[in-house]
Design a protein around this motif. Structure first.
Motif, PDB file in Angstrom:
ATOM      1  N   PHE A 102      37.637  39.427  60.805  1.00 10.95           N
ATOM      2  CA  PHE A 102      38.257  39.753  59.521  1.00 10.95           C
ATOM      3  C   PHE A 102      39.561  38.979  59.358  1.00 10.95           C
ATOM      4  CE2 PHE A 102      40.963  42.955  57.122  1.00 10.95           C
ATOM      5  CZ  PHE A 102      40.374  42.744  55.889  1.00 10.95           C
ATOM      6  N   THR A 103      40.371  38.926  60.407  1.00 11.09           N
ATOM      7  CA  THR A 103      41.630  38.187  60.385  1.00 11.09           C
ATOM      8  C   THR A 103      41.366  36.702  60.156  1.00 11.09           C
ATOM      9  OG1 THR A 103      42.655  39.815  61.829  1.00 11.09           O
ATOM     10  CG2 THR A 103      43.730  37.662  61.709  1.00 11.09           C
ATOM     11  N   ASP A 104      40.369  36.169  60.835  1.00 14.56           N
ATOM     12  CA  ASP A 104      40.011  34.758  60.631  1.00 14.56           C
ATOM     13  C   ASP A 104      39.592  34.497  59.186  1.00 14.56           C
ATOM     14  OD1 ASP A 104      40.546  34.257  63.307  1.00 14.56           O
ATOM     15  OD2 ASP A 104      38.428  34.237  63.911  1.00 14.56           O
ATOM     16  N   ASP A 105      38.786  35.407  58.623  1.00 14.66           N
ATOM     17  CA  ASP A 105      38.347  35.251  57.234  1.00 14.66           C
ATOM     18  C   ASP A 105      39.535  35.313  56.271  1.00 14.66           C
ATOM     19  OD1 ASP A 105      35.699  34.995  58.021  1.00 14.66           O
ATOM     20  OD2 ASP A 105      35.171  37.076  57.540  1.00 14.66           O
ATOM     21  N   LEU A 106      40.430  36.267  56.488  1.00 14.93           N
ATOM     22  CA  LEU A 106      41.614  36.375  55.630  1.00 14.93           C
ATOM     23  C   LEU A 106      42.469  35.112  55.726  1.00 14.93           C
ATOM     24  CD1 LEU A 106      42.668  40.087  56.239  1.00 14.93           C
ATOM     25  CD2 LEU A 106      41.689  39.118  54.143  1.00 14.93           C
ATOM     26  N   THR A 107      42.637  34.595  56.929  1.00 17.02           N
ATOM     27  CA  THR A 107      43.425  33.378  57.129  1.00 17.02           C
ATOM     28  C   THR A 107      42.790  32.204  56.397  1.00 17.02           C
ATOM     29  OG1 THR A 107      44.201  34.193  59.260  1.00 17.02           O
ATOM     30  CG2 THR A 107      44.398  31.823  58.871  1.00 17.02           C
ATOM     31  N   THR A 108      41.479  32.094  56.479  1.00 16.29           N
ATOM     32  CA  THR A 108      40.768  31.028  55.765  1.00 16.29           C
ATOM     33  C   THR A 108      41.024  31.131  54.264  1.00 16.29           C
ATOM     34  OG1 THR A 108      39.039  30.888  57.445  1.00 16.29           O
ATOM     35  CG2 THR A 108      38.484  30.066  55.246  1.00 16.29           C
ATOM     36  N   LEU A 109      40.909  32.337  53.729  1.00 14.92           N
ATOM     37  CA  LEU A 109      41.138  32.527  52.292  1.00 14.92           C
ATOM     38  C   LEU A 109      42.584  32.216  51.908  1.00 14.92           C
ATOM     39  CD1 LEU A 109      39.075  35.781  51.704  1.00 14.92           C
ATOM     40  CD2 LEU A 109      38.440  33.433  51.099  1.00 14.92           C
ATOM     41  N   LEU A 110      43.533  32.630  52.732  1.00 18.46           N
ATOM     42  CA  LEU A 110      44.942  32.359  52.439  1.00 18.46           C
ATOM     43  C   LEU A 110      45.275  30.869  52.532  1.00 18.46           C
ATOM     44  CD1 LEU A 110      46.582  35.412  54.189  1.00 18.46           C
ATOM     45  CD2 LEU A 110      46.618  34.906  51.744  1.00 18.46           C
ATOM     46  N   ASP A 111      44.564  30.150  53.410  1.00 14.59           N
ATOM     47  CA  ASP A 111      44.813  28.713  53.576  1.00 14.59           C
ATOM     48  C   ASP A 111      44.125  27.868  52.505  1.00 14.59           C
ATOM     49  OD1 ASP A 111      46.427  29.060  55.773  1.00 14.59           O
ATOM     50  OD2 ASP A 111      44.861  28.610  57.239  1.00 14.59           O
ATOM     51  N   THR A 112      43.248  28.465  51.724  1.00 12.83           N
ATOM     52  CA  THR A 112      42.517  27.723  50.704  1.00 12.83           C
ATOM     53  C   THR A 112      43.351  27.632  49.430  1.00 12.83           C
ATOM     54  OG1 THR A 112      40.419  28.513  51.602  1.00 12.83           O
ATOM     55  CG2 THR A 112      40.385  27.646  49.350  1.00 12.83           C
ATOM     56  N   PRO A 113      43.733  26.403  49.045  1.00  5.97           N
ATOM     57  CA  PRO A 113      44.536  26.275  47.827  1.00  5.97           C
ATOM     58  C   PRO A 113      43.696  26.608  46.591  1.00  5.97           C
ATOM     59  CG  PRO A 113      44.086  24.110  48.776  1.00  5.97           C
ATOM     60  CD  PRO A 113      43.478  25.132  49.690  1.00  5.97           C
ATOM     61  N   LEU A 114      44.350  27.190  45.615  1.00  2.33           N
ATOM     62  CA  LEU A 114      43.686  27.483  44.355  1.00  2.33           C
ATOM     63  C   LEU A 114      44.223  26.538  43.294  1.00  2.33           C
ATOM     64  CD1 LEU A 114      43.807  31.397  44.316  1.00  2.33           C
ATOM     65  CD2 LEU A 114      41.889  29.930  44.926  1.00  2.33           C
ATOM     66  N   ALA A 115      43.315  25.918  42.573  1.00  2.00           N
ATOM     67  CA  ALA A 115      43.709  25.044  41.474  1.00  2.00           C
ATOM     68  C   ALA A 115      43.882  25.915  40.243  1.00  2.00           C
ATOM     69  CB  ALA A 115      42.653  23.975  41.246  1.00  2.00           C
ATOM     70  N   LEU A 116      45.123  26.126  39.866  1.00  2.00           N
ATOM     71  CA  LEU A 116      45.412  26.948  38.705  1.00  2.00           C
ATOM     72  C   LEU A 116      45.275  26.108  37.444  1.00  2.00           C
ATOM     73  CD1 LEU A 116      48.531  28.836  40.079  1.00  2.00           C
ATOM     74  CD2 LEU A 116      46.174  29.626  40.008  1.00  2.00           C
ATOM     75  N   PRO A 117      44.802  26.716  36.367  1.00  2.00           N
ATOM     76  CA  PRO A 117      44.711  25.946  35.119  1.00  2.00           C
ATOM     77  C   PRO A 117      46.101  25.555  34.657  1.00  2.00           C
ATOM     78  CG  PRO A 117      44.173  28.268  34.740  1.00  2.00           C
ATOM     79  CD  PRO A 117      44.372  28.087  36.218  1.00  2.00           C
ATOM     80  N   PRO A 118      46.221  24.396  34.016  1.00  2.00           N
ATOM     81  CA  PRO A 118      47.556  23.970  33.548  1.00  2.00           C
ATOM     82  C   PRO A 118      48.068  24.930  32.480  1.00  2.00           C
ATOM     83  CG  PRO A 118      45.843  22.496  32.709  1.00  2.00           C
ATOM     84  CD  PRO A 118      45.170  23.455  33.650  1.00  2.00           C
ATOM     85  N   ASP A 119      49.367  25.170  32.531  1.00  3.38           N
ATOM     86  CA  ASP A 119      50.003  26.026  31.539  1.00  3.38           C
ATOM     87  C   ASP A 119      50.377  25.137  30.359  1.00  3.38           C
ATOM     88  OD1 ASP A 119      51.312  27.966  30.098  1.00  3.38           O
ATOM     89  OD2 ASP A 119      53.035  28.083  31.445  1.00  3.38           O
ATOM     90  N   THR A 120      49.726  25.378  29.258  1.00  2.00           N
ATOM     91  CA  THR A 120      49.992  24.546  28.082  1.00  2.00           C
ATOM     92  C   THR A 120      51.213  25.020  27.318  1.00  2.00           C
ATOM     93  OG1 THR A 120      48.534  25.902  26.710  1.00  2.00           O
ATOM     94  CG2 THR A 120      47.560  23.988  27.832  1.00  2.00           C
ATOM     95  N   GLY A 121      51.664  26.225  27.634  1.00  2.00           N
ATOM     96  CA  GLY A 121      52.848  26.739  26.959  1.00  2.00           C
ATOM     97  C   GLY A 121      52.527  27.316  25.590  1.00  2.00           C
ATOM     98  N   THR A 122      51.286  27.259  25.200  1.00  2.00           N
ATOM     99  CA  THR A 122      50.886  27.832  23.909  1.00  2.00           C
ATOM    100  C   THR A 122      49.788  28.841  24.158  1.00  2.00           C
ATOM    101  OG1 THR A 122      49.210  26.152  23.523  1.00  2.00           O
ATOM    102  CG2 THR A 122      51.422  25.716  22.640  1.00  2.00           C
ATOM    103  N   HIS A 123      49.688  29.774  23.288  1.00  2.00           N
ATOM    104  CA  HIS A 123      48.653  30.788  23.380  1.00  2.00           C
ATOM    105  C   HIS A 123      47.830  30.728  22.107  1.00  2.00           C
ATOM    106  CE1 HIS A 123      50.510  32.487  26.923  1.00  2.00           C
ATOM    107  NE2 HIS A 123      51.675  32.370  26.312  1.00  2.00           N
TER     108      HIS A 123
END
Length: 163
Positions: A137-158
């Motif tokens: 479980f610790t290994d799995d959590l570490t893997t998930l924490l080490d995986t970068p997430l590509a966040l969508p760009p913030d366009t500043g508009t809604h």
């Protein structure tokens, strides 16, 4: 399995577990005058102190995963409580170094013991702190924490609904 969680997404389960943990730690360290966030700061400082470090607020923020501004706010409240001292870094006058006071070391030691007891309770269904399921479980959590997430760009508009 609890029927409430049947069909739940992994993201929802991670969120629920993190909330369960935060609430439990908040309640456990409250008698020591700490919140979960403050505990995160002092416990991390405690560990860094044992390895001879006196980190800057920035380094502590990086280590805890908390925002630097939030660490600064927490450090000020912990300083007011007499648990932490903030001093200017002699090598960089813009940086603030953090260290636990003797009282901070004592309170943090007690808090760590308390939280370790909680951790043992949480991990008991997985075979305990040293069990193979806990290690996996610790290994799995570490893997998930080490995986970068590509966040969508913030366009500043809604987008707004058009009529």
């Amino acid at each position: 399995m609890n029927a409430v969680y049947e069909g739940a997404t992994p993201g929802f389960l991670v969120w629920r577990l993190s909330m369960k943990w935060r609430v439990a730690v908040d309640r456990a360290v409250s008698p020591l005058g700490l919140t979960h966030a403050q505990y995160s700061v002092v416990a991390t400082l405690y560990g860094m102190r044992r390895s001879g470090e006196r980190p800057s607020q920035r380094r502590l923020a990086d280590r805890t995963g908390l925002e630097a501004l939030y660490v600064s706010k927490l450090a000020r409240s912990l300083e007011s409580a007499g648990l932490l001292e903030r001093t200017r870094d002699p090598r960089d006058p813009r940086a603030v170094q953090l260290a636990l006071t003797p009282r901070g070391v004592e309170v943090t030691g007690r808090a760590i013991e308390t939280v370790q007891g909680l951790l043992r309770q949480l991990l008991e269904p997985l075979g305990g702190l040293e069990g193979p399921r806990t290690r996996a479980f610790t290994d799995d959590l570490t893997t998930l924490l080490d995986t970068p997430l590509a966040l969508p760009p913030d366009t500043g508009t809604h987008e707004t609904e058009q009529s």
